[in-house]
Design a protein around this motif. Structure first.
Motif, PDB file in Angstrom:
ATOM      1  N   SER A 280       1.102  -1.039  -0.093  1.00 36.83           N
ATOM      2  CA  SER A 280      -0.233   0.002  -0.011  1.00 36.83           C
ATOM      3  C   SER A 280       0.784   1.172   0.174  1.00 36.83           C
ATOM      4  CB  SER A 280      -0.798   0.153   1.202  1.00 36.83           C
ATOM      5  OG  SER A 280      -0.096   0.094   2.337  1.00 36.83           O
ATOM      6  N   GLY A 281       0.348   2.236  -0.217  1.00 34.95           N
ATOM      7  CA  GLY A 281       0.909   3.740  -0.054  1.00 34.95           C
ATOM      8  C   GLY A 281      -0.052   4.815  -0.785  1.00 34.95           C
ATOM      9  N   VAL A 282       0.592   6.083  -0.654  1.00 34.78           N
ATOM     10  CA  VAL A 282       0.001   7.131  -1.098  1.00 34.78           C
ATOM     11  C   VAL A 282      -0.382   7.038  -2.668  1.00 34.78           C
ATOM     12  CG1 VAL A 282       0.201   9.674  -1.466  1.00 34.78           C
ATOM     13  CG2 VAL A 282       1.154   8.750   0.516  1.00 34.78           C
ATOM     14  N   ALA A 283      -1.524   7.259  -2.917  1.00 36.11           N
ATOM     15  CA  ALA A 283      -2.000   6.844  -4.363  1.00 36.11           C
ATOM     16  C   ALA A 283      -1.249   7.341  -5.436  1.00 36.11           C
ATOM     17  CB  ALA A 283      -3.365   7.125  -4.572  1.00 36.11           C
ATOM     18  N   ILE A 321      -3.880   3.913  -1.504  1.00 35.23           N
ATOM     19  CA  ILE A 321      -4.242   2.786  -2.180  1.00 35.23           C
ATOM     20  C   ILE A 321      -3.810   1.565  -1.921  1.00 35.23           C
ATOM     21  CG2 ILE A 321      -2.421   3.266  -3.943  1.00 35.23           C
ATOM     22  CD1 ILE A 321      -4.311   2.489  -6.178  1.00 35.23           C
ATOM     23  N   SER A 322      -4.182   0.427  -1.885  1.00 41.82           N
ATOM     24  CA  SER A 322      -3.492  -1.018  -1.302  1.00 41.82           C
ATOM     25  C   SER A 322      -4.224  -1.945  -2.013  1.00 41.82           C
ATOM     26  CB  SER A 322      -3.716  -1.074   0.339  1.00 41.82           C
ATOM     27  OG  SER A 322      -5.276  -0.856   0.225  1.00 41.82           O
ATOM     28  N   THR A 323      -3.478  -2.943  -2.045  1.00 45.90           N
ATOM     29  CA  THR A 323      -3.994  -4.315  -2.407  1.00 45.90           C
ATOM     30  C   THR A 323      -5.281  -4.914  -1.255  1.00 45.90           C
ATOM     31  OG1 THR A 323      -1.892  -4.895  -2.905  1.00 45.90           O
ATOM     32  CG2 THR A 323      -3.325  -6.862  -2.705  1.00 45.90           C
ATOM     33  N   TYR A 324      -6.146  -4.951  -2.167  1.00 45.45           N
ATOM     34  CA  TYR A 324      -7.404  -5.490  -1.434  1.00 45.45           C
ATOM     35  C   TYR A 324      -7.782  -7.129  -1.402  1.00 45.45           C
ATOM     36  CZ  TYR A 324     -12.483  -5.899  -0.059  1.00 45.45           C
ATOM     37  OH  TYR A 324     -13.645  -6.261   0.695  1.00 45.45           O
ATOM     38  N   ALA A 325      -7.231  -7.503  -2.351  1.00 46.05           N
ATOM     39  CA  ALA A 325      -7.383  -9.174  -2.405  1.00 46.05           C
ATOM     40  C   ALA A 325      -6.475  -9.953  -3.400  1.00 46.05           C
ATOM     41  CB  ALA A 325      -8.929  -9.476  -2.914  1.00 46.05           C
ATOM     42  N   GLY A 326      -6.163 -10.875  -3.211  1.00 43.72           N
ATOM     43  CA  GLY A 326      -5.260 -11.801  -4.144  1.00 43.72           C
ATOM     44  C   GLY A 326      -3.716 -11.519  -3.617  1.00 43.72           C
ATOM     45  N   THR A 327      -3.004 -12.800  -3.639  1.00 39.81           N
ATOM     46  CA  THR A 327      -1.501 -12.717  -3.303  1.00 39.81           C
ATOM     47  C   THR A 327      -0.665 -12.110  -4.488  1.00 39.81           C
ATOM     48  OG1 THR A 327      -1.371 -15.090  -4.386  1.00 39.81           O
ATOM     49  CG2 THR A 327      -2.263 -14.980  -2.265  1.00 39.81           C
ATOM     50  N   GLY A 328      -1.304 -12.116  -5.668  1.00 35.37           N
ATOM     51  CA  GLY A 328      -0.247 -11.875  -6.920  1.00 35.37           C
ATOM     52  C   GLY A 328       0.175 -13.000  -7.637  1.00 35.37           C
ATOM     53  N   ALA A 329       0.061 -14.117  -7.002  1.00 41.39           N
ATOM     54  CA  ALA A 329       0.150 -15.319  -7.858  1.00 41.39           C
ATOM     55  C   ALA A 329      -0.773 -15.380  -8.862  1.00 41.39           C
ATOM     56  CB  ALA A 329       0.149 -16.553  -6.964  1.00 41.39           C
ATOM     57  N   GLU A 330      -0.499 -15.979 -10.217  1.00 48.12           N
ATOM     58  CA  GLU A 330      -1.414 -16.055 -11.263  1.00 48.12           C
ATOM     59  C   GLU A 330      -2.283 -17.309 -11.112  1.00 48.12           C
ATOM     60  OE1 GLU A 330      -1.654 -15.447 -16.059  1.00 48.12           O
ATOM     61  OE2 GLU A 330       0.558 -15.315 -15.111  1.00 48.12           O
ATOM     62  N   ALA A 331      -3.247 -17.714 -10.465  1.00 47.50           N
ATOM     63  CA  ALA A 331      -3.931 -18.665 -10.289  1.00 47.50           C
ATOM     64  C   ALA A 331      -5.492 -18.459  -9.955  1.00 47.50           C
ATOM     65  CB  ALA A 331      -3.117 -19.407  -9.157  1.00 47.50           C
ATOM     66  N   CYS A 332      -6.094 -19.627  -9.819  1.00 52.59           N
ATOM     67  CA  CYS A 332      -7.605 -19.471  -9.465  1.00 52.59           C
ATOM     68  C   CYS A 332      -7.784 -20.328  -8.029  1.00 52.59           C
ATOM     69  CB  CYS A 332      -8.280 -20.245 -10.455  1.00 52.59           C
ATOM     70  SG  CYS A 332     -10.144 -20.136 -10.198  1.00 52.59           S
TER      71      CYS A 332
END
Length: 361
Positions: A280-283, A321-332
């Motif tokens: 996360s960080g300043v947008a 702004i920040s990551t809300y969902a998802g690890t970043g791995a490309e998967a389902c």
């Protein structure tokens, strides 16, 4: 140590962005890079600027050939590949490898993969993934120097007829990526992605505004001065007359204020983030990675961040702004927000209580 000669390229397959099929024999004396790609892969799209940089740096000694090896059935269609070449302004020859024969001959395992062929026709390297411009640049420079000393390099520019020369983009819209209708205000918002602008009309089709100069860039200002780069998803705040836009290839979020008729960047720096792990960080100080769609709930904007395979959240009241969902791995992967994984999410919508995501890959 024995050297491996590069397998021949099929001459009876469809070739695009060239007036004739290319053979490695005819390219002797040049460094050749085969880019194994497929047009629905966000990682493959991310490397196109790097390839354009290398082509411009070594115009008389480097030939890049795209080997389009499809992942999905629709990507095998030649016309679909042609349209992708036009949409992404690809300037090098492309071989349509629909049956993945060339992919198999070169023992490729992932998109994108680059096979480097020296001026004598031998495979001298293989690199996979995005962010490899400096690595490729160094290899090309060393090969040119080595083969200059051996007298086996042939400096000459190679020209070809591009698809955009055969099929100029003269239509009112060019590859519109997203559309948003607001029945309360009788407005239709169109992301005219190929023309790098936003078109606003009535629901009946009368044009009200054209926002953006039509040139690719990242410039804030009036509707006429502002520049976008392949904008995609939008969400409209009717109360405040503000349209929020995922400016995909600028890796930014933009705000269009219809009261002041000004465009403003509210998130992203214009440079692609290489950091995948949640952060996360300043947008305005945080790099984004191909935001593809947005939706607004209250003072929050949820973002389908296709390039990092995540859903992000922008807090309008705090500018964070920040990551809300998802690890970043490309998967389902289903599960909690911190455990879940997506693969190139490209659409997002809400009923006010839940988010729904088009998880493209």
């Amino acid at each position: 140590m024995s050297r491996i000669r590069a397998p021949k390229l099929p001459q009876n397959y469809p070739w695009l962005n060239t007036d004739k099929p290319l053979s490695l024999e005819s390219l002797k004396g040049r460094v050749v890079i085969l880019d194994f790609w497929t047009y629905c892969c966000i990682n493959c799209l991310h490397v196109l600027p790097d390839l354009k940089f290398l082509e411009q740096k070594y115009p008389d000694s480097l030939t890049i050939i795209g080997i389009h090896s499809a992942k999905f059935e629709n990507e095998k269609d030649v016309e679909n590949v042609r349209q992708a070449i036009l949409r992404y302004d690809i300037g090098h020859p492309v071989l349509v490898d629909s049956g993945s024969r060339v992919w198999q001959q070169y023992a490729v395992r992932a998109w994108p993969t680059f096979k480097i062929i020296d001026p004598e026709g031998y495979i001298v390297g293989s690199v996979s993934g995005e962010g490899k411009r400096d690595v490729l640049d160094e290899i090309i420079g060393k090969l040119i120097e080595e083969h200059q000393d051996k007298g086996t390099i042939n400096f000459s520019e190679v020209s070809s007829i591009l698809e955009k020369q055969k099929q100029p983009l003269t239509t009112p819209l060019a590859f519109p990526g997203k559309v948003l209708a607001d029945s309360d205000t009788n407005q239709l918002f169109v992301a005219d992605s190929g023309h790098h602008r936003i078109v606003v009309s009535t629901l009946e089709g009368e044009v009200l505004h054209i926002i953006g100069s039509g040139k690719a860039g990242l410039i804030d200002g009036s509707f006429y001065e502002a520049q976008f780069f392949a904008p995609q998803g939008m969400t409209f705040d009717a109360k405040n007359q503000i349209l929020y836009v995922a400016d995909t290839e600028n890796h930014a979020l933009r705000k269009i204020d219809f009261t002041t008729q000004q465009v403003e960047t509210i998130a992203g720096t214009g440079e692609k983030s290489s950091q995948i792990s949640p952060h996360s960080g300043v947008a305005r100080e945080t790099r984004l990675n191909s935001p593809w769609d947005v939706d607004k709930i209250g003072d929050r904007i949820f973002i389908a961040m296709a390039g990092s395979h995540q859903i992000w959240l922008l807090q309008l009241d705090t500018g964070m702004i920040s990551t809300y969902a998802g690890t970043g791995a490309e998967a389902c992967v289903d599960g909690s927000l911190t455990e879940s994984a997506f693969a190139q999410p490209s659409g997002i919508s809400t009923d006010g209580n839940e988010l729904f995501v088009a998880d493209s890959e």
